[in-house]
Enzyme design. Structure first.
Site, mmCIF file in Angstrom:
data_model
loop_
_atom_site.group_PDB
_atom_site.id
_atom_site.type_symbol
_atom_site.label_atom_id
_atom_site.label_comp_id
_atom_site.label_asym_id
_atom_site.label_seq_id
_atom_site.Cartn_x
_atom_site.Cartn_y
_atom_site.Cartn_z
ATOM 1 N N GLY A 260 0.802 -1.224 0.000
ATOM 2 C CA GLY A 260 0.000 0.000 0.000
ATOM 3 C C GLY A 260 0.830 1.267 0.000
ATOM 4 N N ASN A 261 2.041 1.213 0.618
ATOM 5 C CA ASN A 261 2.886 2.403 0.668
ATOM 6 C C ASN A 261 3.447 2.776 -0.692
ATOM 7 O OD1 ASN A 261 4.587 -0.037 0.954
ATOM 8 N ND2 ASN A 261 6.254 1.442 1.004
ATOM 9 N N LYS B 226 -3.820 -9.570 -0.629
ATOM 10 C CA LYS B 226 -3.086 -9.552 -1.898
ATOM 11 C C LYS B 226 -1.858 -10.460 -1.864
ATOM 12 C CE LYS B 226 0.388 -6.021 -1.302
ATOM 13 N NZ LYS B 226 0.456 -6.310 0.127
ATOM 14 N N LYS C 50 -9.022 -8.424 7.966
ATOM 15 C CA LYS C 50 -8.273 -7.663 6.960
ATOM 16 C C LYS C 50 -8.495 -6.155 7.125
ATOM 17 C CE LYS C 50 -5.873 -6.907 3.216
ATOM 18 N NZ LYS C 50 -4.403 -7.029 3.273
ATOM 19 N N LYS D 290 2.837 -12.575 4.237
ATOM 20 C CA LYS D 290 3.959 -12.624 3.295
ATOM 21 C C LYS D 290 4.823 -13.857 3.533
ATOM 22 C CE LYS D 290 4.276 -7.611 2.582
ATOM 23 N NZ LYS D 290 2.947 -7.362 3.154
#
Length: 290
Positions: A10-11, A195, A121, A255
């Protein structure tokens, strides 16, 4: 030519506490795409991206825009796939001088997934205090949480493969993809798919050589929020599997889980900041899992 799936955090589009103006989003995307130059010369690129802030902002706009009918979460996810894909395509054309295309991607989930009973989430902006139920506290404040079922199948996988073969940079599975269930056909459902899990499923189905997670930290850290976090520079998939529970759900854990699953057949995972990608490819920084 080898294939790399790159998951943009997102960053890469909006940083915490920013208003998220279109100028800010374009600037961040341009800065990120610049760092894909070297990778794009060595690999066929497939990009995924987050959309949490954009979906959250869209939901807020809908509430303020009554009596215009509000759209459900899966539709908002599809809308932001197109929004962010459009910005990425412009940036890729202007900076990398390469052709790209956005695939509005649907991802199949199980309607009986337990995630629908336990929202986890985070989406939307950060708040200084808890303003309702289904919220979680993170480093930068409180955020709304929604159901996040695991992805089972990427509906448009054949189209994505075809576009890669044509030499295009493919932008897909944005925000994890629009979640659909099978119930007398495919039907959208109120949820957001992580994601990282969708990126792993995509990379596995594409038989990609490399999976890259570009995030807001230079390394994976143990005890990240403590006074003395420990940077992890390299680890095997076996070591990563043993450490999964040492990471927070909704933060680094997806991740690591995605990396472990990808490495059953894939070769390498890199986790680092966008600006450190070139050095990470040479093994000088970032976390490498093999």
């Amino acid at each position: 030519m080898k294939t790399a799936v790159v998951a943009l955090g997102g960053n890469a589009i909006i940083t915490p506490k920013e208003k998220g103006t279109i100028e800010q989003q374009i600037a961040h995307i341009d800065q990120t795409v610049v760092h894909l130059k070297k990778l794009s010369r060595k690999y066929r690129l497939v990009l995924t991206h987050g959309n949490g802030p954009q979906v959250g902002d869209l939901l807020i706009q809908q509430k303020k825009g009554r009596p215009i009918p509000a759209m459900p979460l899966d539709v908002c996810g599809a809308m932001t796939q197109a929004q962010i894909g459009y910005l990425l395509q412009n940036s890729i054309q202007n900076i990398l001088r390469k052709r790209s295309i956005t695939v509005l991607t649907r991802v199949l989930v199980d309607k009986k997934d337990r995630a629908f009973e336990r929202p986890t989430k985070p989406i939307g902006p950060f708040y200084n205090e808890r303003i309702g139920k289904n919220m979680v506290r993170q480093i930068y404040g409180w955020r709304k949480v929604v159901p996040s079922p695991k992805p089972k199948k990427i509906i448009e996988i054949d189209q994505i493969k075809s576009l890669i073969r044509q030499g295009l940079i493919v932008i897909c599975c944005g925000g994890g993809g629009a979640p659909v269930i099978r119930d007398k056909g495919l039907i959208g459902i109120e949820a957001v798919i992580d994601k990282d899990y969708s990126s792993q499923l995509l990379a596995t189905q594409l038989k990609a050589d490399l999976l890259v997670f570009l995030t807001d930290v230079d390394y994976v850290y143990l005890d990240y929020e403590s006074k003395s976090p420990i940077a992890i520079r390299r680890m095997s998939s076996t070591e990563a599997k043993k450490m999964i529970n040492d990471f927070k759900e909704g933060s680094m854990r997806p991740k690591i889980e995605a990396a472990v699953k990808f490495l059953r057949k894939g070769k390498k995972v890199i986790i680092t900041k966008p600006e450190l990608l070139d050095d990470a490819l040479e093994g000088r920084t970032g976390t490498v899992i093999e």
